[in-house]
Design an enzyme around this catalytic site. Structure first.
Site, PDB file in Angstrom:
ATOM      1  N   GLY A  28      14.305 -12.925  -7.864  1.00 13.66           N
ATOM      2  CA  GLY A  28      15.867 -13.325  -6.864  1.00 13.66           C
ATOM      3  C   GLY A  28      16.518 -12.108  -6.660  1.00 13.66           C
ATOM      4  O   GLY A  28      17.711 -12.519  -6.158  1.00 13.66           O
TER       5      GLY A  28
ATOM      6  N   ASN B 106       2.755  -0.352   5.295  1.00 13.66           N
ATOM      7  CA  ASN B 106       3.125  -0.718   3.727  1.00 13.66           C
ATOM      8  C   ASN B 106       4.093  -1.866   3.923  1.00 13.66           C
ATOM      9  O   ASN B 106       5.216  -1.895   4.293  1.00 13.66           O
ATOM     10  CB  ASN B 106       3.604   0.521   3.102  1.00 13.66           C
ATOM     11  CG  ASN B 106       4.251  -0.014   1.768  1.00 13.66           C
ATOM     12  OD1 ASN B 106       3.772  -0.729   1.140  1.00 13.66           O
ATOM     13  ND2 ASN B 106       5.254   0.985   1.445  1.00 13.66           N
ATOM     14  N   GLY B 107       3.532  -3.075   3.370  1.00  7.99           N
ATOM     15  CA  GLY B 107       4.331  -4.036   3.008  1.00  7.99           C
ATOM     16  C   GLY B 107       3.787  -5.420   3.663  1.00  7.99           C
ATOM     17  O   GLY B 107       2.335  -5.425   3.482  1.00  7.99           O
TER      18      GLY B 107
ATOM     19  N   ARG C  43      -4.839   1.295   0.037  1.00 11.99           N
ATOM     20  CA  ARG C  43      -4.786  -0.185   0.155  1.00 11.99           C
ATOM     21  C   ARG C  43      -4.545  -0.919  -1.241  1.00 11.99           C
ATOM     22  O   ARG C  43      -5.490  -0.720  -2.098  1.00 11.99           O
ATOM     23  CB  ARG C  43      -5.780  -0.855   0.930  1.00 11.99           C
ATOM     24  CG  ARG C  43      -5.481  -2.333   1.357  1.00 11.99           C
ATOM     25  CD  ARG C  43      -6.516  -2.897   1.811  1.00 11.99           C
ATOM     26  NE  ARG C  43      -6.534  -4.383   2.283  1.00 11.99           N
ATOM     27  CZ  ARG C  43      -7.275  -5.161   2.581  1.00 11.99           C
ATOM     28  NH1 ARG C  43      -8.640  -4.943   2.673  1.00 11.99           N
ATOM     29  NH2 ARG C  43      -6.956  -6.441   2.927  1.00 11.99           N
ATOM     30  N   LEU C  44      -3.492  -1.886  -1.419  1.00 10.30           N
ATOM     31  CA  LEU C  44      -3.502  -3.118  -2.410  1.00 10.30           C
ATOM     32  C   LEU C  44      -3.920  -4.284  -1.451  1.00 10.30           C
ATOM     33  O   LEU C  44      -3.038  -4.690  -0.657  1.00 10.30           O
ATOM     34  CB  LEU C  44      -2.078  -2.997  -2.784  1.00 10.30           C
ATOM     35  CG  LEU C  44      -1.972  -3.981  -4.113  1.00 10.30           C
ATOM     36  CD1 LEU C  44      -2.562  -3.662  -5.262  1.00 10.30           C
ATOM     37  CD2 LEU C  44      -0.471  -4.067  -4.372  1.00 10.30           C
TER      38      LEU C  44
ATOM     39  N   CYS D 125       0.644  -1.325   0.139  1.00  7.94           N
ATOM     40  CA  CYS D 125      -0.084  -0.016  -0.120  1.00  7.94           C
ATOM     41  C   CYS D 125       0.784   1.211  -0.150  1.00  7.94           C
ATOM     42  O   CYS D 125       2.166   1.131  -0.093  1.00  7.94           O
ATOM     43  CB  CYS D 125      -0.981  -0.021   1.136  1.00  7.94           C
ATOM     44  SG  CYS D 125      -0.218   0.285   2.739  1.00  7.94           S
TER      45      CYS D 125
ATOM     46  N   ILE E 165      -4.084  -7.710  -0.289  1.00  9.68           N
ATOM     47  CA  ILE E 165      -3.329  -9.086  -0.657  1.00  9.68           C
ATOM     48  C   ILE E 165      -3.672  -9.933   0.549  1.00  9.68           C
ATOM     49  O   ILE E 165      -3.920 -11.166  -0.040  1.00  9.68           O
ATOM     50  CB  ILE E 165      -2.039  -8.699  -1.011  1.00  9.68           C
ATOM     51  CG1 ILE E 165      -1.504  -7.938  -2.041  1.00  9.68           C
ATOM     52  CG2 ILE E 165      -1.051  -9.948  -0.808  1.00  9.68           C
ATOM     53  CD1 ILE E 165      -0.218  -7.568  -2.122  1.00  9.68           C
TER      54      ILE E 165
END
Length: 660
Positions: free
Chosen positions: A364, A73-74, A48-49, A2, A51
């Site tokens: 990676g 955020n995270g 907000r995203l 977010c 998930i």
């Protein structure tokens, strides 16, 4: 994932419209919803995203009696385990969100709650009873957090553009930070390229209590101060490493939405995708970039692994024109000058991932810093050998083993190579020895600054500046460990995880996750004897050893080829610069901005137009000048910064056939 924003006011209640303006500029980071908490001097905002806990995870989130509030955020990857521990201690949860564990951990452990988190995060927590604000950033700097301290109070946000919604925040580029970008590739902590705006460094927290901010480090990379005896075999270490990697990948696959993976064709992304395939039940969906320029294209390796794993895969083919079209928007999101175009294709790839219905990808990134994968580490080993044994006949043979992937390798000419590898030999024994040649090459951009800007920078000593950020005990570490520490704290955190990481992924509302940067893996690798990372000139020795039998041998033993993209050549069509470059680099625009000497830039433009900019120095200078002028145009010259229009999409290859 977010965007977050907030204000801690010194004297008056926070106005909701100010918070709304700030968080509105972060819509791309969180298009799925917004939330606010205002309480006297504090205002918290969240975009907000969604998930995890799609229905119940809206923020801000509070504890049971609503005395502790958080926006975040995270992701907290170990939230399931933390929740179980907290429930056992009597805490009550209202959601299934990973965010909620933060407020309860704070109740249990105070400011040390961050020590219990396995994740990537930027956190703002308000303790209403004690009237104190805690800001915290993850250990390695995956998620950004910026702040402005002024007469009115403290403002903070996930991106600088949100702070520019506040009228009191100045909009000027910082000359000394520009000098740092064109030396280390990014400003040193806690600088940004904007005056009056700072970044909370990785592994740090800020506590604001009684109007007084206090910043402290809670975690850092650390290495043994004495040589490590070989008490365990390589096979034993490899078994432990493989188990840690599997667990890191397993944790980072946690989501209530589909999770994909980037597949570059190199070792690191191949390891991540292989572990997903063999050790989890998550459907394997992969995405990659290919290039029309053969020098940058790795599609043959990508296709080999796709066939080996039987993954559903699509490749986005990126042309030079795609890079030029995307570059202005990449700079808008990066909020910094850059010296390579590489972030722009990654932003296009993120857009393709989003259009495929994904919000999360594993990558990676980080393996080279953690396990000693870069050419820079091998360079430094050769340079140290040459400085100690200048008459050795082995010198030429060692140099020939570097840069096989470069069309214009510094090792191609023996005379040029000898000069390059001898550069900075007077600094042998200093922690920065490995990085001197790279910084010297990048710093050539300074010759394009105006005389006034060069005078303002004066005799800035970039070696002394970096020394201020190094731990006192670094001189007692093995040489490779010194090199790794500096790489992780400059290029990785300042550029790879920022301009080339979070910023271009979140431009398309994509969350990148980095299993190699699990702090448990870093701490394990830092305890290893250095030879298990760089064995002679074989990079990532133990990592390759741990993957025996799990990868095709051609990929497992492949020499590192760093991700790159066409640089100055991307901005010319038929020998002429694309329109916006011609405009930005015109004499009038350069004079008006005041950063670069128009005569020097004109000569550089002519060299690039003629296709004679084949070395790193010229290409970095050209990209650096263009990106700085774009940044000025977007954030300094404009009174109402707005995102550039979205570029035309790059071409998408047909999905590769999956094999079983």
């Amino acid at each position: 994932m977010c965007g977050i924003a907030g204000i801690l006011s010194r004297s008056r209640p926070v106005a909701r419209e100010l918070l709304a303006a700030m968080i509105g500029r972060l819509h791309h980071r969180g298009p799925d919803g917004r939330g606010f908490h205002l309480d006297g001097p504090i205002g918290l905002a969240h975009a907000r995203l969604s998930i995890i806990d799609l229905a119940g995870g809206d923020q801000p989130i509070a504890n049971e009696d609503r005395s502790v509030w958080v926006v975040f955020n995270g992701e907290i990857f170990n939230h399931i385990e933390l929740r179980a521990e907290l429930l056992a201690r009597g805490h009550r949860f209202a959601t299934q969100s990973d965010t909620e564990v933060i407020v309860h951990l704070y109740e249990e452990h105070g400011d040390d709650f961050v020590q219990h988190l396995n994740g990537q995060f930027a956190i703002a927590l308000w303790d209403a009873r004690r009237q104190r604000l805690v800001l915290a950033r993850d250990r390695v700097g995956i998620r950004p957090l910026f702040y402005h301290q002024g007469a009115a109070g403290l403002a903070f946000a996930s991106e600088v553009k949100a702070l520019f919604a506040l009228p009191e925040v100045p909009r000027r580029l910082d000359a000394h930070a520009l000098g740092e970008v064109f030396t280390y590739w990014a400003p040193l902590p806690s600088h940004t390229v904007f005056e009056g705006i700072q970044a909370l460094p990785p592994g740090h927290r800020m506590v604001v209590e009684g109007g007084m901010p206090r910043i402290e480090r809670y975690w850092d990379w650390s290495f043994p101060t004495t040589a490590q005896p070989a008490t365990r075999s390589a096979a034993d270490y490899a078994d432990e490493l493989r188990a840690l990697l599997i667990d890191s990948v397993r944790l980072q696959l946690r989501a209530d939405v589909p999770v994909g993976a980037y597949l570059s064709g190199g070792l690191d992304s191949s390891i991540v995708t292989t572990l997903i395939k063999h050790y989890t039940d998550v459907p394997l969906r992969t995405f990659s970039l290919t290039f029309e320029d053969e020098e940058f294209d790795e599609s043959a390796y990508q296709n080999e692994l796709v066939a080996y794993l039987g993954t559903e895969h699509t490749a986005l083919r990126c042309k030079r024109g795609d890079i030029a079209a995307a570059f202005p928007r990449a700079i808008w999101h990066a909020e910094s000058p850059i010296v390579r175009t590489a972030p722009a294709p990654l932003m296009l790839l993120a857009g393709h991932v989003r259009s495929a219905g994904y919000k999360v990808v594993l990558t990676g990134e980080g393996a080279d810093e953690v396990f000693g994968g870069y050419d820079l580490f091998k360079e430094a080993r050769i340079r140290r050998f040459m400085a100690r044994a200048p008459q050795s006949k082995m010198r030429g043979h060692l140099i020939d083993r570097l840069y096989p992937y470069l069309k214009h390798s510094p090792a191609a000419s023996r005379v040029m190579a000898q000069r390059f590898f001898a550069e900075g030999s007077e600094h042998l024994g200093q922690p920065h020895f490995a990085h001197g040649p790279r910084w010297a090459t990048t710093r050539r951009v300074w010759q394009f600054f105006t005389p006034e800007l060069r005078a303002q920078l004066g005799g800035t000593d970039h070696l002394a500046a970096i020394a201020e950020h190094l731990p006192a005990e670094i001189g007692q570490w093995a040489a490779l460990n010194q090199d790794q520490y500096i790489e992780a704290h400059t290029l990785m955190s300042g550029y790879l995880l920022s301009s080339q990481g979070d910023r271009v992924a979140m431009a398309e509302s994509i969350e990148g996750r980095f299993p190699f940067l699990d702090h448990r893996l870093i701490e394990f690798a830092n305890r290893l004897p250095p030879r298990y990372k760089l064995m002679g000139l074989t990079e990532k020795y133990l990592l390759k050893h741990a993957m025996r039998g799990l990868l095709p041998e051609g990929i497992r033993t492949r020499t590192k080829q760093p991700y790159r993209a066409p640089d100055s050549a991307s901005f010319f069509e038929g020998g002429e610069p694309v329109d916006y470059v011609a405009d930005l680099l015109s004499e009038a625009r350069l004079k008006d901005a005041g950063y670069f000497d128009p005569v020097a830039v004109s000569k550089l433009m002519a060299k690039c137009r003629a296709g004679r900019a084949i070395g790193f120095g010229d290409n970095m200078a050209f990209v650096g000048v263009v990106s700085t002028m774009l940044l000025h145009d977007q954030f300094i010259a404009s009174n109402a910064p707005a995102a550039p229009a979205a570029e035309a999409p790059a071409s998408v290859a047909a999905p590769l056939a999956a094999t079983v």
